[in-house]
Motif scaffolding. Structure first.
Motif, PDB file in Angstrom:
ATOM      1  N   ALA A 124       0.818  -1.213   0.000  1.00 46.16           N
ATOM      2  CA  ALA A 124       0.000   0.000   0.000  1.00 46.16           C
ATOM      3  C   ALA A 124       0.859   1.274   0.000  1.00 46.16           C
ATOM      4  N   PRO A 184       4.705  -0.556  -5.242  1.00 44.72           N
ATOM      5  CA  PRO A 184       4.139  -0.889  -6.553  1.00 44.72           C
ATOM      6  C   PRO A 184       4.981  -0.352  -7.708  1.00 44.72           C
ATOM      7  N   LEU A 210       6.377  -2.946 -10.267  1.00 41.05           N
ATOM      8  CA  LEU A 210       6.061  -2.840 -11.685  1.00 41.05           C
ATOM      9  C   LEU A 210       7.312  -3.051 -12.528  1.00 41.05           C
ATOM     10  N   VAL A 257       2.175   9.410   4.437  1.00 37.53           N
ATOM     11  CA  VAL A 257       1.611  10.750   4.346  1.00 37.53           C
ATOM     12  C   VAL A 257       1.043  11.153   5.709  1.00 37.53           C
ATOM     13  N   GLU A 258       0.335  10.226   6.348  1.00 35.34           N
ATOM     14  CA  GLU A 258      -0.247  10.522   7.659  1.00 35.34           C
ATOM     15  C   GLU A 258       0.847  10.855   8.673  1.00 35.34           C
ATOM     16  N   LEU A 302       1.972  14.298   8.053  1.00 37.88           N
ATOM     17  CA  LEU A 302       0.917  15.256   8.399  1.00 37.88           C
ATOM     18  C   LEU A 302       0.904  15.506   9.902  1.00 37.88           C
ATOM     19  N   HIS A 360       0.768  19.100   3.455  1.00 38.93           N
ATOM     20  CA  HIS A 360      -0.641  19.182   3.846  1.00 38.93           C
ATOM     21  C   HIS A 360      -0.784  19.867   5.204  1.00 38.93           C
ATOM     22  N   ASP A 369      -2.873  23.199   6.014  1.00 41.54           N
ATOM     23  CA  ASP A 369      -3.882  23.277   7.079  1.00 41.54           C
ATOM     24  C   ASP A 369      -3.615  24.466   8.002  1.00 41.54           C
ATOM     25  N   GLN A 402       5.685   8.800  -7.917  1.00 41.73           N
ATOM     26  CA  GLN A 402       4.761   9.504  -8.825  1.00 41.73           C
ATOM     27  C   GLN A 402       4.075  10.674  -8.131  1.00 41.73           C
ATOM     28  N   HIS A 444       5.732  14.522  -8.318  1.00 40.97           N
ATOM     29  CA  HIS A 444       5.512  15.514  -9.389  1.00 40.97           C
ATOM     30  C   HIS A 444       4.027  15.827  -9.541  1.00 40.97           C
ATOM     31  N   GLN A 445       3.172  14.945  -8.995  1.00 43.99           N
ATOM     32  CA  GLN A 445       1.730  15.197  -9.094  1.00 43.99           C
ATOM     33  C   GLN A 445       1.234  16.183  -8.037  1.00 43.99           C
ATOM     34  N   ALA A 446       2.005  16.386  -6.972  1.00 49.51           N
ATOM     35  CA  ALA A 446       1.535  17.246  -5.882  1.00 49.51           C
ATOM     36  C   ALA A 446       1.485  18.700  -6.314  1.00 49.51           C
ATOM     37  N   ARG A 447       0.720  19.526  -5.563  1.00 47.41           N
ATOM     38  CA  ARG A 447       0.682  20.970  -5.774  1.00 47.41           C
ATOM     39  C   ARG A 447       0.954  21.660  -4.449  1.00 47.41           C
TER      40      ARG A 447
END
Lengths: 337, 337
Positions: free
Chosen positions: A70, A75, A79, A223-224, A227, A256, A260, A278, A281-284
């Motif tokens: 997870a 992954p 892959l 991530v948690e 955070l 994040h 907040d 991945q 680069h997908q984060a903002r």
């Protein structure tokens, strides 16, 4: 299920000829070959891979042991490893240990050397003693991403220079003018991120900024974790202008936490991660990070595993993956006073 | 490698007795049992799973075919399926088809019925004809998340009511006062998201708002797809106040596109996804979505697969997973005028 001899009977040839056609061995005339293939097609025959593997004394799969499928890093590694395995005609069994050494041991006991003749281990929280015991029983074990190329382990491995990865993060933050830095060290029982932090601190010392880390904390590698830890760090040390997280996941969680709290990244806080999953680069804002060569390390690990299965060696080889590289994105900026 | 008969010899018993001890069958005295286990330990013997499985006429693994292990939904499903499989003493081979029907066919041809006696298929972009051919050759095939419980497929499946999932999204956006809505339909060749869009549109019609969709586009089912498509949609239809994406990944990408354009979510734009992957609650703002029961569907799929392997049925059974549920987070708000 159709057998080889039924195919042979229909094609009017011997079983050995059918086998030769299917394995592209021996000399078989074009007509005979066509007749065999037509019979294979008509009867829906498929060679029994497991049986063949047993007959040939090799198992048909490789096992990949990961601590948590997870966690998106695994992954991505799986892959690449799966594609490399398939190119070599092997299937990859992904074994998820849930960070539990007992589950890891159970997998090793049950599949290594039987269902799989090669095991690729990724930070699966398994004691090196268990892995060595598995290797002694005849299974080939490769560590997929060893973090300390300067300290080769007792098992074959593909090493990535995580000390350098940490150093690259430190050099970049110092070059941006940051002098009050927070460090988030991700990791669990096995302490895999120690080398990343050491590289970061060693580089600070070399640059004459050994006192730049004003806040340091351990967080769960997720991530948690970033955070929760980030909220605590930003409250406890409001003077920090930059944070190095030893992994992208807590770095994303920290961003994040900053959102907040209304703290702007990168204007008020620079954030740098490590790995380049991945999600980076997908984060903002997109996450600045030190990229490790995940796909190359996976392919090199599979190649090493297959080489060692074919030709075991008495000395545990170590291959070095390409060096980590700084990837500058939008989450870091010059310190503003 | 140590054999059963070497263990038997050392323990001074027959091979059958060793086998009985290891499988906990038959009557074996405590002393004999202890002697056998000591010999097993001393010689490092492990039962040969592959050989035993062949002898017993069953293969020891289940295969999970997914279209892309890099799409974070599949690792979440694989994690749950792997845990369910392990509870039943099976290992899960994860086969990644890369959305390529030829790779899917190659996996089916090579592993179904040999290395694995059961195949769990997740949107792997494989024609149902190929799957039926696999089933006819004696392998058990279960579709892991069939999207149309009202239209059972010709193969056993676990169904999730994606029509309802789409309807829940529509009802929520209408309740929030949105009347100019964009729809992003994710998907590839197999058009798996059609049912989600149909449910969304059917609910709008029922509510008397059949004209609420003012912009509709197909996007690649990924964060990048949502980012690119979102930028185009927000430029082409500036009047929209809410977007429904048929999957969380493009919904997350759309939020990034909005951030890049300075459009505030949810104040200026509400965004709702579908699935509830980990990234949904981790995003900032956290993504409102319709959650599908991923873990339950995975466990039900493995259970169904194992039941059918044990007792094949002439009629393809369909099990219905728990209903999707709306999960309200921070990416949606009442329409502001």
């Amino acid at each position: 299920m159709t057998t080889l001899s039924q195919v042979a009977q229909r094609a009017g040839v011997t079983s050995a000829t059918v086998s030769n056609v299917l394995r592209q061995r021996g000399k078989v005339g074009a007509d005979t070959r066509a007749r065999v293939l037509a019979a294979v097609e008509a009867l829906g025959y498929r060679p029994h891979l497991t049986a063949r593997a047993l007959a040939e004394g090799r198992a048909p799969t490789l096992a990949l042991m990961v601590s948590s499928i997870a966690n998106p890093f695994y992954p991505e590694f799986a892959l690449a490893a799966e594609q490399a395995a398939r190119q070599h005609g092997r299937f990859l069994i992904v074994c998820n240990t849930n960070d539990d050494p007992d589950i890891g041991r159970a997998y090793l006991d049950q599949i290594a050397g039987t269902l799989s003749d090669g095991v690729l281990v990724m930070n699966a929280n398994i004691c090196i003693e268990d892995l060595q015991a598995t290797a002694r029983r005849g299974a080939t074990v490769v560590l997929g991403m060893w973090e300390k190329p300067h300290q080769p382990p007792a098992l074959p491995c593909v090493a990535v220079d995580f000390h350098l990865a940490g150093a690259l993060a430190a050099r970049y933050l110092i070059a941006l003018g940051h002098r009050k830095i927070g460090v988030m060290v991700g990791g669990g029982v096995c302490g895999v991120h120690a080398e990343r932090e050491r590289g970061f601190n060693d580089a600070l010392l070399e640059l004459g900024h050994g006192d730049a880390v004003v806040h340091r904390m351990m967080v769960h590698d997720s991530v948690e974790g970033g955070l929760q830890g980030g909220a605590a760090m930003l409250a406890a040390a409001p003077s920090i202008t930059a944070v190095f997280a030893t992994n992208d996941l807590p770095a994303l969680g920290l961003m994040h936490a900053a959102a907040d709290l209304g703290i702007k990244v990168p204007q008020q806080l620079s954030v740098i991660g490590l790995t380049d999953i991945q999600g980076a680069h997908q984060a903002r804002p997109a996450l600045t990070t030190v990229a490790v060569p995940t796909a190359q390390a996976a392919a090199m690990s599979v190649a090493l595993l297959l080489e060692l299965i074919a030709e075991p060696q008495s000395v545990a080889p170590m291959r070095i993956a390409p060096a980590p590289e700084l990837v500058v994105r939008a989450s870091t900026a010059r310190r503003s006073d």
